[in-house]
Structure formats: C-alpha cells, structure tokens
Scaffold this motif. Structure first.
Motif, PDB file in Angstrom:
ATOM      1  N   SER A  26      87.070-109.450  31.876  1.00  0.00           N
ATOM      2  CA  SER A  26      88.435-109.898  32.152  1.00  0.00           C
ATOM      3  C   SER A  26      88.403-111.022  33.166  1.00  0.00           C
ATOM      4  O   SER A  26      87.749-110.899  34.200  1.00  0.00           O
ATOM      5  N   TYR A  28      90.649-111.680  35.107  1.00  0.00           N
ATOM      6  CA  TYR A  28      91.474-111.283  36.231  1.00  0.00           C
ATOM      7  C   TYR A  28      90.702-110.446  37.247  1.00  0.00           C
ATOM      8  O   TYR A  28      91.229-110.071  38.278  1.00  0.00           O
ATOM      9  N   SER A  29      89.461-110.089  36.944  1.00  0.00           N
ATOM     10  CA  SER A  29      88.704-109.221  37.833  1.00  0.00           C
ATOM     11  C   SER A  29      87.722-110.033  38.658  1.00  0.00           C
ATOM     12  O   SER A  29      87.291-111.104  38.261  1.00  0.00           O
ATOM     13  N   GLU A  30      87.367-109.500  39.813  1.00  0.00           N
ATOM     14  CA  GLU A  30      86.359-110.144  40.639  1.00  0.00           C
ATOM     15  C   GLU A  30      85.007-110.016  39.939  1.00  0.00           C
ATOM     16  O   GLU A  30      84.538-108.918  39.662  1.00  0.00           O
ATOM     17  N   LEU A  34      85.307-105.194  34.413  1.00  0.00           N
ATOM     18  CA  LEU A  34      86.082-104.025  34.807  1.00  0.00           C
ATOM     19  C   LEU A  34      85.526-102.794  34.120  1.00  0.00           C
ATOM     20  O   LEU A  34      85.045-102.874  33.001  1.00  0.00           O
ATOM     21  N   GLU A 202      95.617-102.522  43.643  1.00  0.00           N
ATOM     22  CA  GLU A 202      94.527-103.494  43.525  1.00  0.00           C
ATOM     23  C   GLU A 202      94.504-104.125  42.132  1.00  0.00           C
ATOM     24  O   GLU A 202      94.366-105.343  41.989  1.00  0.00           O
ATOM     25  N   GLU A 203      94.632-103.287  41.100  1.00  0.00           N
ATOM     26  CA  GLU A 203      94.661-103.803  39.730  1.00  0.00           C
ATOM     27  C   GLU A 203      95.866-104.714  39.516  1.00  0.00           C
ATOM     28  O   GLU A 203      95.761-105.769  38.886  1.00  0.00           O
ATOM     29  N   ARG A 205      97.516-106.533  41.715  1.00  0.00           N
ATOM     30  CA  ARG A 205      97.323-107.821  42.387  1.00  0.00           C
ATOM     31  C   ARG A 205      96.329-108.695  41.633  1.00  0.00           C
ATOM     32  O   ARG A 205      96.506-109.910  41.539  1.00  0.00           O
ATOM     33  N   ARG A 206      95.292-108.066  41.084  1.00  0.00           N
ATOM     34  CA  ARG A 206      94.292-108.818  40.341  1.00  0.00           C
ATOM     35  C   ARG A 206      94.918-109.423  39.080  1.00  0.00           C
ATOM     36  O   ARG A 206      94.667-110.583  38.740  1.00  0.00           O
ATOM     37  N   MET A 207      95.732-108.653  38.377  1.00  0.00           N
ATOM     38  CA  MET A 207      96.378-109.167  37.177  1.00  0.00           C
ATOM     39  C   MET A 207      97.419-110.232  37.513  1.00  0.00           C
ATOM     40  O   MET A 207      97.564-111.225  36.798  1.00  0.00           O
ATOM     41  N   ALA A 209      97.286-112.366  39.796  1.00  0.00           N
ATOM     42  CA  ALA A 209      96.607-113.630  40.123  1.00  0.00           C
ATOM     43  C   ALA A 209      96.471-114.517  38.894  1.00  0.00           C
ATOM     44  O   ALA A 209      96.320-115.740  39.009  1.00  0.00           O
ATOM     45  N   ARG A 279      93.671-104.295  29.960  1.00  0.00           N
ATOM     46  CA  ARG A 279      92.583-104.525  30.912  1.00  0.00           C
ATOM     47  C   ARG A 279      91.777-103.262  31.174  1.00  0.00           C
ATOM     48  O   ARG A 279      90.555-103.306  31.248  1.00  0.00           O
TER      49      ARG A 279
END
Length: 295
Positions: A26, A28-30, A34, A202-203, A205-207, A209, A279
């Motif tokens: 993904s 959207y993930s660091e 994921l 956390e998820e 905020r990541r999405m 972004a 995700r």
C-alpha cells in the motif's frame, strides 16, 4: 487546461508468487507494506480453475485514485483473475481539477476500448457507481455484470449532491466555495468518522495522507440516465454494514435506498467500512467481488 495522460496501473510486484505471504503493498503505509489478516493466497493452490476466472475492471470513487485497489487487485490476480484499474480525469497525477462527469466517464470508456476489454465485471465504488452507470450506457455489449460496492445509484436527472444529507451537502458547498480550484478537501475528522470508522487512529492518519482534493463539479452535475435504466445488464450490490459514509435510513444510505434502484439484483454483504478494508483486509474484499461477479 493540462492534457490528461492516462496511466495503466499495475501492482508493483510483476510476479505475485514472490510477494511476501501475509502482506500486501500500500502506498499509504510506511515502507509500503501492511499486515493482512490471513495468509496472502499467492501460490498455485489458490488459483481458481480457468473456467471460474473472471476479468474485473475496478473503478475507484472520490478522494481516491487507482492505487486504492492495489491490495485487492493483487489478491484477485493471485487467484488467476485479470484485473484492470483505470484512473479517471482529475485524479491521481492529473494536475487538472477542472473536469466534468463526462470527462471522467470518457477516461474509463477510453481505457476499456483502447485495451479492447470484453466480457468483464465492472465494479464501481462510492462515486464510482455513477461512473459505471454512464460507462455502461456507452459500452453495454462489453460488460458481463455491473457491481456497485457501497456506491451511488442515481435516478435519472439526479446528482450525487442530491443524495447527500442536507448537513453534508452544506458542508461540501462551503468547502467548495473556500477552495481556489473548485475542489473539496475532506477535513480529517470528517474522513476519520465517515470513511475509516473501523480503522485505528494510526491507520486512519496513514490513509488520510494519501487523500487529495476532489473535483467538485462532477459531484453536483445532474445526469441523464434514461439509457442506463433500459439496459438488461445483470447487476449486483455489495453492502458493508459499518459503512458510515452515508447515514442509513430516513431516505439516505446505501442499502436498500440505493440498491433497490437496480431492479433485480444480487445482494452481497460484508462487515466493513468505506475505505479501510481495501488496505487491511484485501482478501475479504476480493472474495466479495468474486461472489458478486461470478455466474
């Protein structure tokens, strides 16, 4: 106006057998990866017999782009299905936000005809439901089945804005008026409560972004859908119980408010929200698509 150059999005691993099991990619993930609930079904044991494999064309919704489908598309491909994820005008890397619903539709129609796709299951998510309604009018002979996943099914002469609760519509109009390029950007609290309500903070905020401003014009255009309602194309509706993007009841919501407009349709249900599960549980979403699309 900037020219719109459409891209064909492919999952970054060319051979899904070598994708790490238990994970999916993904943007959207660091770091890009994921954890996915359950093993990623990527080896030959999970591939369906040839006669059960389908071709899917997945159409994303608002505040998204073709990467919305990365995890789901990877699962479907690992099972032997062919998957295409067109990205339409005003989204992704297209810098021009001055687009109309007709331009959005034309992007998807051109994608289909350029690749000469036929006998496919056309899936629309959210606003993408209105897109597949108009696409189906233009290429009905190419479509095997229409699948609406928590998607708008507009009546003839309606716009998406007509189907929003008054408070939501008023908020969108204010956001639109405050933008410099006639777009609507979702504030994080609204995105968190309506689109990713089952995600962790956390998820969410990541999405968030990956969310970009949405062209406003297509959401407020009234569509002529007389031809759509004359089509005999088989239809399915997928409804996720925890999808809070539209309130349920009082003349709003996905099912049965939108779904019953399809006439005869196959109903598939799941337990998820509007964005999160593509995700975090792509296998589940892929399974629902197959249940909705198979004969």
């Amino acid at each position: 106006m900037f020219p719109y150059l459409q891209e064909i999005h492919q999952f970054p691993y060319p051979d899904y057998r070598f994708m790490p099991r238990g994970y999916y990619y993904s943007p959207y993930s660091e770091g890009g990866w994921l954890w996915s609930n359950g093993a990623f079904e990527s080896d030959e044991r999970y591939r369906l017999p040839a006669q059960q494999r389908l071709t899917f064309v997945l159409v994303h919704g608002s505040w998204a782009d073709a990467h919305f489908w990365d995890g789901v598309a990877a699962v479907l491909r690992s099972q032997g299905h062919a998957v295409y994820t067109p990205e339409y005008a005003g989204h992704g890397k297209d810098p021009n936000k001055d687009v109309t619903h007709a331009m959005v539709t034309k992007s998807v129609v051109n994608f289909i005809t350029k690749l000469n796709l036929r006998d496919f299951v056309l899936v629309g998510h959210s606003f993408g439901g209105t897109v597949i309604q108009k696409v189906a009018e233009q290429v009905p002979d190419r479509i095997r089945r229409l699948v609406f996943w928590d998607a708008f099914v507009l009546k003839d002469g309606e716009s998406v804005a007509d189907e929003l609760p008054p408070q939501t519509r008023q908020g969108f109009e204010q956001l639109r008026a405050g933008s410099k390029d006639d777009t609507i950007m979702l504030p994080f609290p609204l995105f968190r409560d309506l689109f990713v309500n089952t995600a962790t903070l956390e998820e969410a905020r990541r999405m968030y972004a990956g969310v970009t401003p949405e062209p406003a014009t297509p959401l407020f255009e009234k569509l002529d859908l007389k031809a759509f309602y004359a089509l005999p194309t088989p239809k399915s509706y997928i409804y996720f119980f925890q999808d809070n993007a539209l309130p349920q009841g009082e003349g709003f919501g996905w099912h049965p408010h939108m779904s019953t407009r399809l006439g005869q349709f196959r109903l598939i249900v799941g337990d998820g929200d509007h964005f999160t599960d593509t995700r975090t549980r792509p296998e589940m979403v892929a399974r629902k698509f197959y249940e909705a699309g198979r004969d």
